[in-house]
Design an enzyme around this catalytic site. Sequence first.
Site, PDB file in Angstrom:
ATOM      1  N   SER A   1       0.834  -1.202   0.000  1.00  0.00           N
ATOM      2  CA  SER A   1       0.000   0.000   0.000  1.00  0.00           C
ATOM      3  C   SER A   1       0.867   1.251   0.000  1.00  0.00           C
ATOM      4  O   SER A   1       0.488   2.277  -0.570  1.00  0.00           O
ATOM      5  CB  SER A   1      -0.951   0.000   1.195  1.00  0.00           C
ATOM      6  N   GLU A   2       2.053   1.179   0.642  1.00  0.00           N
ATOM      7  CA  GLU A   2       3.013   2.286   0.587  1.00  0.00           C
ATOM      8  C   GLU A   2       4.430   1.729   0.547  1.00  0.00           C
ATOM      9  O   GLU A   2       4.726   0.699   1.173  1.00  0.00           O
ATOM     10  CB  GLU A   2       2.902   3.198   1.818  1.00  0.00           C
ATOM     11  N   THR A   3       5.311   2.420  -0.155  1.00  0.00           N
ATOM     12  CA  THR A   3       6.743   2.194  -0.070  1.00  0.00           C
ATOM     13  C   THR A   3       7.387   3.497   0.383  1.00  0.00           C
ATOM     14  O   THR A   3       7.131   4.555  -0.204  1.00  0.00           O
ATOM     15  CB  THR A   3       7.332   1.748  -1.418  1.00  0.00           C
TER      16      THR A   3
END
Length: 326
Positions: free
Chosen positions: A46-48
Amino acid sequence: MAALPAVLIEAFSGGPFGGNGAAVVALEAPMPDEWMQAVAASLRQSETAFLLESKQGWMLRWFTPVCEVPLCGHATLAALLALAHWRRLGPGDRTWLHSRSGPLEVELPASRPGWGTIVLPSGELQPEPAAAGLTDLLLDRLGFGPEGCWSSALGYWVVLLPREAPLASMEGLAPALEGPLRQGLVLMQGLDPSAGGPQIGGEPADYQLRFFAPGLGIPEDPVTGSAHALVAPWWQRHLGRPLVRGWQCSDRPGGMVCEAVSSAMIRLTGSGHLLWDGTLRTASAGWPAAPQRGGARDGAPWTERWTVWRTATRLPCSTASAATPS
């Protein structure tokens, strides 16, 4: 071919296969936005989060699989715990991560190994009538309509549901959301602490929520620090105390302690689990060369680019339709 330290941390989770996964990559030099976006799309979390050390301290940026975002709570916690794992920070250390939402204070509590504290901006909730079709959708899915509805400067819409609504067992809403609701919809409800519900750090949760953001490439986010930072002040006023515990009842649940710092800032404390630890290897062919350590990366133009939000350079999440996280 560069080999960069990379980890995947399940933030706001006390063990494996829970909470919200975030990849964290430690850069040696600034890399093009397009390169960071391509890495995030390949990792499909969902996020990096991308960390880069400068004379000013640690710089931090966040990318979903389809676009950069100006703020992300769980990936900030993951970045903090990654720095601890790489032994760049130790128990009791406090520092600031410089982001496009300003400097974010973070700390590793000396008394709680594996936990981290982050301070995020909150925001005012503006009362609004329920968006068109939302009441009917909730009545159809839950059998209950909203008890309150708000908009926010973050672009998230917030809906208060009664305690009796079966929020935890509701099927996902992402395909049914339209218009501004696609940029972020928080559904929240109070919990009875004596009912034997979820616990955070051994104490019962005060409220729970779910968060849907298909317009950001996230049909449903497992645990969302920015959403809790947004709604925690409402629960603090509603319950009459400066500290509340929030739970997110997704299929990968997790929670956090939310404490008021000021009228505009919230301290979130939670744990995280290191799922994997390795190196990121990417060929440099086709990408502009990055400045080497000790070079132009310490100059003002570079730090400004990493800390000033530039809408013109942002891939518009609202129009992105591919590469949604698995």
